[in-house]
Write a protein that holds these residues in place. Structure first.
Motif, PDB file in Angstrom:
ATOM      1  N   LEU A 175      66.054  97.918  76.135  1.00 15.63           N
ATOM      2  CA  LEU A 175      65.276  98.979  76.775  1.00 15.63           C
ATOM      3  C   LEU A 175      63.798  98.884  76.402  1.00 15.63           C
ATOM      4  O   LEU A 175      63.435  98.887  75.216  1.00 15.63           O
ATOM      5  CB  LEU A 175      65.823 100.342  76.370  1.00 15.63           C
ATOM      6  CG  LEU A 175      65.184 101.556  77.056  1.00 15.63           C
ATOM      7  CD1 LEU A 175      65.404 101.513  78.561  1.00 15.63           C
ATOM      8  CD2 LEU A 175      65.738 102.849  76.464  1.00 15.63           C
ATOM      9  N   ASN A 176      62.970  98.772  77.426  1.00 14.05           N
ATOM     10  CA  ASN A 176      61.500  98.712  77.288  1.00 14.05           C
ATOM     11  C   ASN A 176      61.010  97.482  76.531  1.00 14.05           C
ATOM     12  O   ASN A 176      59.850  97.449  76.084  1.00 14.05           O
ATOM     13  CB  ASN A 176      60.959  99.979  76.621  1.00 14.05           C
ATOM     14  CG  ASN A 176      61.171 101.210  77.487  1.00 14.05           C
ATOM     15  OD1 ASN A 176      61.024 101.153  78.700  1.00 14.05           O
ATOM     16  ND2 ASN A 176      61.541 102.314  76.858  1.00 14.05           N
ATOM     17  N   MET A 177      61.844  96.469  76.411  1.00 15.74           N
ATOM     18  CA  MET A 177      61.428  95.244  75.735  1.00 15.74           C
ATOM     19  C   MET A 177      60.784  94.284  76.745  1.00 15.74           C
ATOM     20  O   MET A 177      61.122  94.290  77.928  1.00 15.74           O
ATOM     21  CB  MET A 177      62.620  94.572  75.050  1.00 15.74           C
ATOM     22  CG  MET A 177      63.292  95.449  74.011  1.00 15.74           C
ATOM     23  SD  MET A 177      62.148  96.136  72.765  1.00 15.74           S
ATOM     24  CE  MET A 177      61.679  94.646  71.883  1.00 15.74           C
ATOM     25  N   PRO A 178      59.842  93.448  76.286  1.00 21.54           N
ATOM     26  CA  PRO A 178      59.141  92.526  77.199  1.00 21.54           C
ATOM     27  C   PRO A 178      60.024  91.354  77.611  1.00 21.54           C
ATOM     28  O   PRO A 178      61.001  91.021  76.937  1.00 21.54           O
ATOM     29  CB  PRO A 178      57.959  92.047  76.355  1.00 21.54           C
ATOM     30  CG  PRO A 178      58.450  92.142  74.943  1.00 21.54           C
ATOM     31  CD  PRO A 178      59.338  93.358  74.908  1.00 21.54           C
ATOM     32  N   TYR A 179      59.658  90.720  78.721  1.00 21.06           N
ATOM     33  CA  TYR A 179      60.411  89.571  79.196  1.00 21.06           C
ATOM     34  C   TYR A 179      59.498  88.656  79.996  1.00 21.06           C
ATOM     35  O   TYR A 179      58.409  89.051  80.431  1.00 21.06           O
ATOM     36  CB  TYR A 179      61.610  90.007  80.057  1.00 21.06           C
ATOM     37  CG  TYR A 179      61.257  90.901  81.220  1.00 21.06           C
ATOM     38  CD1 TYR A 179      60.852  90.386  82.451  1.00 21.06           C
ATOM     39  CD2 TYR A 179      61.306  92.287  81.089  1.00 21.06           C
ATOM     40  CE1 TYR A 179      60.520  91.202  83.518  1.00 21.06           C
ATOM     41  CE2 TYR A 179      60.979  93.128  82.149  1.00 21.06           C
ATOM     42  CZ  TYR A 179      60.587  92.573  83.356  1.00 21.06           C
ATOM     43  OH  TYR A 179      60.248  93.391  84.407  1.00 21.06           O
TER      44      TYR A 179
END
Length: 263
Positions: free
Chosen positions: A37-41
């Motif tokens: 959740l809400n992590m960058p990619y």
């Protein structure tokens, strides 16, 4: 308002309900912690499908928001045309992983379900290990309809792995769409277990070589059908047919991934 107008409104309302329908989150996932959740990619290649590409594509896949409405025309959806995207989520630190979900849609307008969603995990060193194929793992939880438009969540809670990075390789024959990816935390002690199998630093290169492997296997299988047809028509070639059976079996068991210089 006349009867014709009422019928048209009813049809429009029904279409809105169908297009906006989302599968409810499975009970087995309700209490799991989504560590993505809400992590960058990152995405390779960048999405370019004209009806849903927007600046938000760089954050929408892990923002916890699911789209409503016709899937691939919504700004909350991320899409590709004629490409097999690799989506790599950075979980911030090494996390135990017991499952994932991948929300997509298909069924009309030449959009087909993914033929596979390969998964790879890596630690801080970014050496990636195979972690399974999601469409196969998800099949025990139900499969999308063979025909007609639908939104479907491919998911599993039967993984036992860990990593800081997790990559999803979306194999498809036409388009690829997704609006949300979740990654579920497993048991904390899993992070101390070694990852098994061979590792690669370049997932994209591995996937390209796997595609060559699949094409080699397909070519051998297709050619074997023609050779068998000709041998049977001529007759008296039992030895050839026996050799052909061995070749077909060997092709089916093909494990070697050709190198980048293979032709």
């Amino acid at each position: 308002m006349n009867m014709r107008s009422l019928v048209l409104l009813a049809l429009l309302f029904s279409l809105t309900l169908v297009c906006g329908a989302q599968e409810a989150k499975p009970a087995a996932l309700q209490n799991l912690n989504n560590v993505a959740l809400n992590m960058p990619y990152t995405m390779d290649p960048a999405p370019k499908y004209q009806h849903c590409t927007d600046p938000g594509d760089t954050t929408q896949l892990t923002d916890g928001q699911y789209t409503q409405g016709y899937f691939w025309t919504q700004p909350g959806t991320v899409g590709w045309s004629g490409q097999q995207p690799i989506i790599t989520i950075d979980l911030g630190s090494v996390q135990p992983i017991c499952g994932v979900s991948f929300n997509t849609a298909a069924g009309v307008a030449g959009v087909f379900w993914p033929t596979g969603i390969l998964m790879f995990v890596a630690g801080e060193d970014k050496q990636f290990y195979e972690a399974g194929e999601l469409t196969s793992l998800s099949a025990t939880n139900g499969v999308p309809p063979a025909e007609a438009y639908a939104v479907h969540r491919f998911w599993t809670n039967r993984m036992h792995t860990h990593g800081r990075y997790i990559s999803f390789v979306v194999q498809n024959t036409s388009f690829a769409f997704v609006d949300e990816i979740e990654v579920y935390a497993g048991e904390p002690e899993w992070v101390n277990e070694p990852l098994s199998g061979e590792s690669v630093a370049d997932v994209k290169g591995l996937v390209e070589r796997l595609a060559v492997q699949q094409n080699v296997r397909r070519r051998i299988m297709n050619d074997s059908v023609e050779v068998r047809k000709r041998a049977e028509a001529q007759g008296g070639l039992d030895a050839v047919l026996a050799d052909l059976d061995a070749v077909v079996k060997e092709a089916g068991d093909l494990k070697t991934v050709p190198g980048p210089d293979f032709r």
